[in-house]
Scaffold this motif. Sequence first.
Motif, PDB file in Angstrom:
ATOM      1  N   CYS A 140      -8.046  -4.424   2.636  1.00 55.81           N
ATOM      2  CA  CYS A 140      -8.755  -3.145   2.507  1.00 55.81           C
ATOM      3  C   CYS A 140      -7.749  -2.136   1.958  1.00 55.81           C
ATOM      4  CB  CYS A 140      -9.312  -2.685   3.852  1.00 55.81           C
ATOM      5  SG  CYS A 140     -10.609  -3.758   4.502  1.00 55.81           S
ATOM      6  N   GLY A 141      -7.818  -1.905   0.664  1.00 55.98           N
ATOM      7  CA  GLY A 141      -6.770  -1.156  -0.032  1.00 55.98           C
ATOM      8  C   GLY A 141      -6.631   0.305   0.348  1.00 55.98           C
ATOM      9  N   ASN A 142      -7.656   0.886   0.987  1.00 55.58           N
ATOM     10  CA  ASN A 142      -7.588   2.303   1.315  1.00 55.58           C
ATOM     11  C   ASN A 142      -7.138   2.585   2.740  1.00 55.58           C
ATOM     12  OD1 ASN A 142      -8.507   3.269  -1.225  1.00 55.58           O
ATOM     13  ND2 ASN A 142     -10.551   2.561  -0.691  1.00 55.58           N
ATOM     14  N   VAL A 143      -6.720   1.540   3.440  1.00 60.16           N
ATOM     15  CA  VAL A 143      -6.269   1.704   4.822  1.00 60.16           C
ATOM     16  C   VAL A 143      -4.761   1.931   4.838  1.00 60.16           C
ATOM     17  CG1 VAL A 143      -5.928   0.444   6.988  1.00 60.16           C
ATOM     18  CG2 VAL A 143      -8.142   0.386   5.842  1.00 60.16           C
ATOM     19  N   THR A 144      -4.318   2.942   5.586  1.00 58.22           N
ATOM     20  CA  THR A 144      -2.879   3.196   5.712  1.00 58.22           C
ATOM     21  C   THR A 144      -2.467   3.091   7.186  1.00 58.22           C
ATOM     22  OG1 THR A 144      -2.931   5.584   6.143  1.00 58.22           O
ATOM     23  CG2 THR A 144      -3.140   4.888   3.833  1.00 58.22           C
ATOM     24  N   ASP A 145      -1.196   3.365   7.437  1.00 58.00           N
ATOM     25  CA  ASP A 145      -0.664   3.297   8.806  1.00 58.00           C
ATOM     26  C   ASP A 145      -1.464   4.185   9.752  1.00 58.00           C
ATOM     27  OD1 ASP A 145       2.208   1.860   8.513  1.00 58.00           O
ATOM     28  OD2 ASP A 145       1.804   3.083   6.756  1.00 58.00           O
ATOM     29  N   LYS A 146      -1.875   5.345   9.239  1.00 56.29           N
ATOM     30  CA  LYS A 146      -2.604   6.307  10.071  1.00 56.29           C
ATOM     31  C   LYS A 146      -3.862   5.673  10.682  1.00 56.29           C
ATOM     32  CE  LYS A 146      -5.119  10.400   9.064  1.00 56.29           C
ATOM     33  NZ  LYS A 146      -5.479  11.332   8.022  1.00 56.29           N
ATOM     34  N   SER A 163      -3.806  -8.141   7.440  1.00 52.74           N
ATOM     35  CA  SER A 163      -3.310  -8.919   6.317  1.00 52.74           C
ATOM     36  C   SER A 163      -3.599  -8.220   4.996  1.00 52.74           C
ATOM     37  CB  SER A 163      -3.982 -10.298   6.340  1.00 52.74           C
ATOM     38  OG  SER A 163      -3.639 -11.024   5.167  1.00 52.74           O
ATOM     39  N   ASP A 164      -2.646  -8.301   4.076  1.00 51.74           N
ATOM     40  CA  ASP A 164      -2.830  -7.807   2.715  1.00 51.74           C
ATOM     41  C   ASP A 164      -3.340  -6.362   2.712  1.00 51.74           C
ATOM     42  OD1 ASP A 164      -3.077  -7.658  -0.066  1.00 51.74           O
ATOM     43  OD2 ASP A 164      -5.084  -8.529  -0.040  1.00 51.74           O
ATOM     44  N   LEU A 165      -2.560  -5.477   3.333  1.00 52.70           N
ATOM     45  CA  LEU A 165      -2.921  -4.055   3.361  1.00 52.70           C
ATOM     46  C   LEU A 165      -1.804  -3.262   2.680  1.00 52.70           C
ATOM     47  CD1 LEU A 165      -4.139  -3.925   7.080  1.00 52.70           C
ATOM     48  CD2 LEU A 165      -5.573  -4.061   5.028  1.00 52.70           C
ATOM     49  N   PRO A 166      -1.906  -3.109   1.357  1.00 50.04           N
ATOM     50  CA  PRO A 166      -0.821  -2.455   0.611  1.00 50.04           C
ATOM     51  C   PRO A 166      -0.586  -0.998   1.026  1.00 50.04           C
ATOM     52  CG  PRO A 166      -2.746  -2.864  -0.801  1.00 50.04           C
ATOM     53  CD  PRO A 166      -3.000  -3.568   0.488  1.00 50.04           C
ATOM     54  N   GLY A 167      -1.583  -0.386   1.670  1.00 42.35           N
ATOM     55  CA  GLY A 167      -1.437   1.007   2.094  1.00 42.35           C
ATOM     56  C   GLY A 167      -0.549   1.175   3.315  1.00 42.35           C
ATOM     57  N   ILE A 168      -0.202   0.068   3.947  1.00 38.98           N
ATOM     58  CA  ILE A 168       0.667   0.149   5.125  1.00 38.98           C
ATOM     59  C   ILE A 168       2.126   0.152   4.670  1.00 38.98           C
ATOM     60  CG2 ILE A 168       1.422  -1.065   7.193  1.00 38.98           C
ATOM     61  CD1 ILE A 168      -1.339  -1.631   7.846  1.00 38.98           C
ATOM     62  N   ARG A 169       2.783   1.255   4.974  1.00 38.02           N
ATOM     63  CA  ARG A 169       4.155   1.453   4.493  1.00 38.02           C
ATOM     64  C   ARG A 169       5.200   1.286   5.596  1.00 38.02           C
ATOM     65  NH1 ARG A 169       2.144   1.282   0.094  1.00 38.02           N
ATOM     66  NH2 ARG A 169       1.472   2.977  -1.257  1.00 38.02           N
ATOM     67  N   GLN A 170       4.773   1.463   6.837  1.00 33.14           N
ATOM     68  CA  GLN A 170       5.749   1.409   7.944  1.00 33.14           C
ATOM     69  C   GLN A 170       5.265   0.429   8.991  1.00 33.14           C
ATOM     70  OE1 GLN A 170       4.759   5.408   8.260  1.00 33.14           O
ATOM     71  NE2 GLN A 170       6.764   6.198   7.703  1.00 33.14           N
TER      72      GLN A 170
END
Length: 192
Positions: A140-146, A163-170
Amino acid sequence: GNQVSEISQSGDGLKQLKTHKRSSWLCRVDYERIQAVGPDRAASEWLLRCGALVRYQGYEKWQRDYSGLPTGPLGKYKIEAINATESCIMYRGFDYLDGLEHVTEIKLQKCIYIQDECLQRLSETKNLQKSLLQLKIISCGNVTDKGIVALHKLTNLEYLYLSDLPGIRQKETTARVLQQALPNLELELDLD
């Protein structure tokens, strides 16, 4: 109803009407429908219209066909699992989830409209805080750590797969926050 009058003679007008009708019909929550048929049936209709699948308590088969939804006495079929793979569920439909009391697992995979706000909304849903045990969020490309951190409000969650969540940075920090908030959570990460 009154939509018939909008249909123009040209095929193009018909096409426009269909898309207009579909989008408003897909996204708007029909509270009267929830009242009339109960939360599980109304949510099933919304989920299947959006391309998701549902499984009912006591049944092994996934429901995928809108017209094939079982009819029975009000409240007979309780949604236990939701597979929203490649579906177009979006924030404004999430009111449908409020009345569901038996959902133990949800899978969100390749959902282009799922953003952090959706996960926050999910985790603030009182019934899901009680019932949800398993959650998978994949591609889900629009999901981030928040959005992931917000899931700490799902206090009964036992298993979370990311899995495979490019928006997760930390991912380390995010994982630590979740584990501290939910010591019993089994957290499985397959992230870059």
